[in-house]
Scaffold this motif. Structure first.
Motif, PDB file in Angstrom:
ATOM      1  N   MET A 179       0.807  -1.210   0.000  1.00  0.00           N
ATOM      2  CA  MET A 179       0.000   0.000   0.000  1.00  0.00           C
ATOM      3  C   MET A 179       0.852   1.278   0.000  1.00  0.00           C
ATOM      4  SD  MET A 179      -2.926  -1.201  -0.416  1.00  0.00           S
ATOM      5  CE  MET A 179      -4.236  -0.066   0.015  1.00  0.00           C
ATOM      6  N   PRO A 180       1.927   1.380   0.800  1.00  0.00           N
ATOM      7  CA  PRO A 180       2.767   2.589   0.683  1.00  0.00           C
ATOM      8  C   PRO A 180       3.386   2.760  -0.700  1.00  0.00           C
ATOM      9  CG  PRO A 180       3.240   1.429   2.728  1.00  0.00           C
ATOM     10  CD  PRO A 180       2.370   0.530   1.919  1.00  0.00           C
TER      11      PRO A 180
ATOM     12  N   ALA B  47       2.004   1.839  -3.483  1.00  0.00           N
ATOM     13  CA  ALA B  47       0.927   2.347  -4.337  1.00  0.00           C
ATOM     14  C   ALA B  47       0.701   3.839  -4.103  1.00  0.00           C
ATOM     15  CB  ALA B  47      -0.357   1.561  -4.067  1.00  0.00           C
ATOM     16  N   ARG B  48       0.791   4.279  -2.842  1.00  0.00           N
ATOM     17  CA  ARG B  48       0.602   5.705  -2.555  1.00  0.00           C
ATOM     18  C   ARG B  48       1.729   6.538  -3.169  1.00  0.00           C
ATOM     19  NH1 ARG B  48      -0.758   3.588   2.671  1.00  0.00           N
ATOM     20  NH2 ARG B  48      -2.994   3.769   3.099  1.00  0.00           N
TER      21      ARG B  48
ATOM     22  N   ARG C 100      -4.682   6.907  -5.452  1.00  0.00           N
ATOM     23  CA  ARG C 100      -5.475   7.526  -4.395  1.00  0.00           C
ATOM     24  C   ARG C 100      -6.941   7.089  -4.511  1.00  0.00           C
ATOM     25  NH1 ARG C 100      -1.083   8.451  -3.122  1.00  0.00           N
ATOM     26  NH2 ARG C 100      -0.103  10.363  -2.324  1.00  0.00           N
TER      27      ARG C 100
ATOM     28  N   LEU D 151      -6.998   3.182  -4.809  1.00  0.00           N
ATOM     29  CA  LEU D 151      -6.160   2.600  -3.761  1.00  0.00           C
ATOM     30  C   LEU D 151      -6.861   1.395  -3.144  1.00  0.00           C
ATOM     31  CD1 LEU D 151      -3.471   2.995  -2.280  1.00  0.00           C
ATOM     32  CD2 LEU D 151      -4.707   4.329  -0.566  1.00  0.00           C
TER      33      LEU D 151
ATOM     34  N   THR E 270      -6.601  -1.391  -5.575  1.00  0.00           N
ATOM     35  CA  THR E 270      -5.251  -1.954  -5.522  1.00  0.00           C
ATOM     36  C   THR E 270      -5.125  -2.929  -4.356  1.00  0.00           C
ATOM     37  OG1 THR E 270      -4.315   0.045  -6.506  1.00  0.00           O
ATOM     38  CG2 THR E 270      -2.805  -1.412  -5.319  1.00  0.00           C
TER      39      THR E 270
END
Length: 525
Positions: free
Chosen positions: A292-293, A295-296, A301, A305, A308
């Motif tokens: 997740m980080p 992807a950020r 967003r 997100l 994802t």
């Protein structure tokens, strides 16, 4: 990963605001699914219809009482009883929901049990008939041994037996293991002898004994081919390691214990470390924590997100194979992601109960799975006992990290132990210290093992280099297991079955009463 990974991934419920409304609903689903799976007569469906009728009556009565209370409020009567009436109405609705869920889970379980024990496939199995079946492989084959030599055990779903269509789980026992190395979703045709499966703890409708290779009708789908390449890449990256880390690293990352030495499995069992190689929420939390980080940082967003996260959950479930504990963790994670998407924080116990109930409605046989029961119990221990125990340790000036590890390990062990003794007939006193010592190595070994999997997919020599690094913390876990299993008193014999579980629960009750009496005496003094 450690048990604390699951504990940190959701908001623990404090005792003052613990939401228990979904607990009776989960228990109703569990009991109904467990009981319903033993019925093989359509007459049993009357019981579940009665449950639904009771739920409907409770719901209608709640509606009638609500209208009566509203009329009383308009006339200024019974104002003092408003709060009590609201609580009574809430309880009645919870009981009605439990009745509806029990009816749904029981009906699904009974219908499935009837299909498993009647129809063409069970009849042919009871007659030990020779049959030609078309089936889909549902899990990775593994090799077992017998006095006659090694044989392959292949889980599959039979979709046609002779000229009959069906859709029931079964297991192939094949005399040539090398000819049965198929990925899940592969479609095959084979002729063999059907038999009734041994034991009551299996969802299978039949066992098929074969002595020749099958005809492949269709290969695995693209997702399973990718997962198979990644899993094989990790095995290849670890192939040059010594026997213990070669078997342990894939087990830590994706639950692949196909190369784990039997002596190491025994040492893990004797020291309460078997859960490390059973992929569940710990591994999934690790993957999401890493993904997740990233992807950020890539600019993802909002709803994308969430999508994802859902894709990561589905992909990792396919990669690690959907065992009961993995499915439970995946459903909880999906629910947590959806709650986050609508701006709500996931809270531990309600999330666990909601996920468990949905799974039992979808697949009621999970109520008879030890893996599913242990997964639910361990997670419940983290949410129910761990917060209070952790705070108690912190109040006694135990460092926060050590307090968290002690509380999580002890809470999960406390909830799981009555189930474990029912089929292992043993207690492992060294489980708590062994888990605490192994925790320092589990995180680095899992992280480096995941890095080896990804690196091997790009360039195998790089994957081997990362796997070489992963073996060092893996050797630490092995040392804890092997040394602990050799200590006197590593395992203590205990009655098995329901009697053993009840005796242990009696010991729990005695310890609770003694602790309460000591606390009361301290307050009085």
């Amino acid at each position: 990963m450690s048990l604390t990974a699951t504990f940190r991934s959701v908001e623990p419920d404090s005792r003052a605001r613990r939401d228990l409304r979904l607990v009776p609903i989960l228990l109703a689903a569990y009991v109904a699914a467990f009981i319903g799976d033993g019925f093989t007569s359509h007459a049993a469906l009357i019981l579940w219809a009665a449950c639904a009728a009771i739920g409907l009556a409770l719901l209608l009565r709640s509606g009638i009482r609500r209208r009566g209370m509203w009329n009383a409020q308009r006339s200024g009567i019974n104002q003092a009883a408003d709060h009590t009436s609201a609580r009574t109405k809430s309880r009645r609705r919870t009981l009605a929901a439990a009745c509806f869920v029990a009816a749904g889970a029981g009906t699904a379980a009974t219908t499935r049990s009837i299909a498993t024990h009647t129809g063409p496939l069970p009849r042919l199995a009871a007659a030990h008939a020779q049959a030609t079946v078309e089936a889909v492989v549902t899990d990775d084959p593994h090799t077992a041994t017998s006095p006659r030599g090694p044989f392959a055990v292949v889980p599959l779903r039979i979709e046609r037996v002779n000229e009959y269509r069906t859709r029931l789980p079964a297991t192939v026992l094949a005399s040539d293991p090398d000819a049965w190395q198929f990925l899940p979703s592969t479609r095959i045709r084979v002729t063999g002898r059907l038999r009734i499966p041994r034991g009551d703890g299996t969802p299978d409708a039949a066992t098929l004994s074969v002595h020749r290779p099958p005809d492949v009708l269709a290969g695995p789908n693209a997702l399973q081919r990718l997962a198979g390449r990644l899993r094989q890449g990790l095995r290849d990256a670890c192939a040059h390691l010594s026997a213990d880390p070669r078997g342990l690293v894939p087990g830590l990352v994706i639950g692949d214990v196909s190369q784990e030495p039997a002596s190491l499995s025994t040492a893990f069992r004797d020291t309460g470390l078997t859960h490390l190689t059973a992929v569940s929420g710990e591994n999934l939390v690790f993957v999401l924590t890493a993904a997740m980080p990233i992807a950020r940082l890539a600019g993802v967003r909002g709803r994308f997100l969430t999508l994802t996260g859902l894709a990561v959950v589905i992909g990792f479930t396919v990669l690690a194979r959907p065992e009961p504990s993995m499915v439970r963790a995946s459903v909880m994670t999906v629910l947590g992601l959806l709650l986050a998407a609508v701006g709500r924080r996931a809270r531990g116990l309600p999330l666990l109960c909601a996920g468990g109930t949905l799974l039992l409605l979808f697949d009621p046989w999970l109520a008879r799975s030890y893996g599913f029961a242990l997964s639910l119990s361990a997670t419940a221990g983290l949410f129910v006992l761990a917060p209070g125990w952790q705070q108690a340790l912190i109040d006694r000036r135990v460092p926060h990290h050590i307090a968290e590890s002690l509380a999580c390990t002890a809470a999960a062990e406390t909830f799981c132990l009555p189930i474990l003794v029912s089929f292992t007939a043993a207690i492992t006193p060294l489980s708590l210290p062994a888990n605490l010592l192994a925790e320092f190595c589990v995180g680095p070994a899992t992280v480096l093992g995941a890095g080896a999997l990804l690196a091997a997919a790009v360039w195998l020599p790089l994957g081997r280099a990362v796997a070489w690094l992963a073996q060092w913390p893996a050797d630490g876990i092995v040392a804890v297991a092997r040394y602990g299993s050799r200590l006197p008193g590593a395992t203590v014999a205990w009655p098995d079955g329901l009697a053993g579980a009840l005796v242990l629960l009696g010991v729990y009750a005695l310890v609770f009463l003694i602790s309460a009496a000591i606390a009361k005496r301290k307050e009085a003094s």
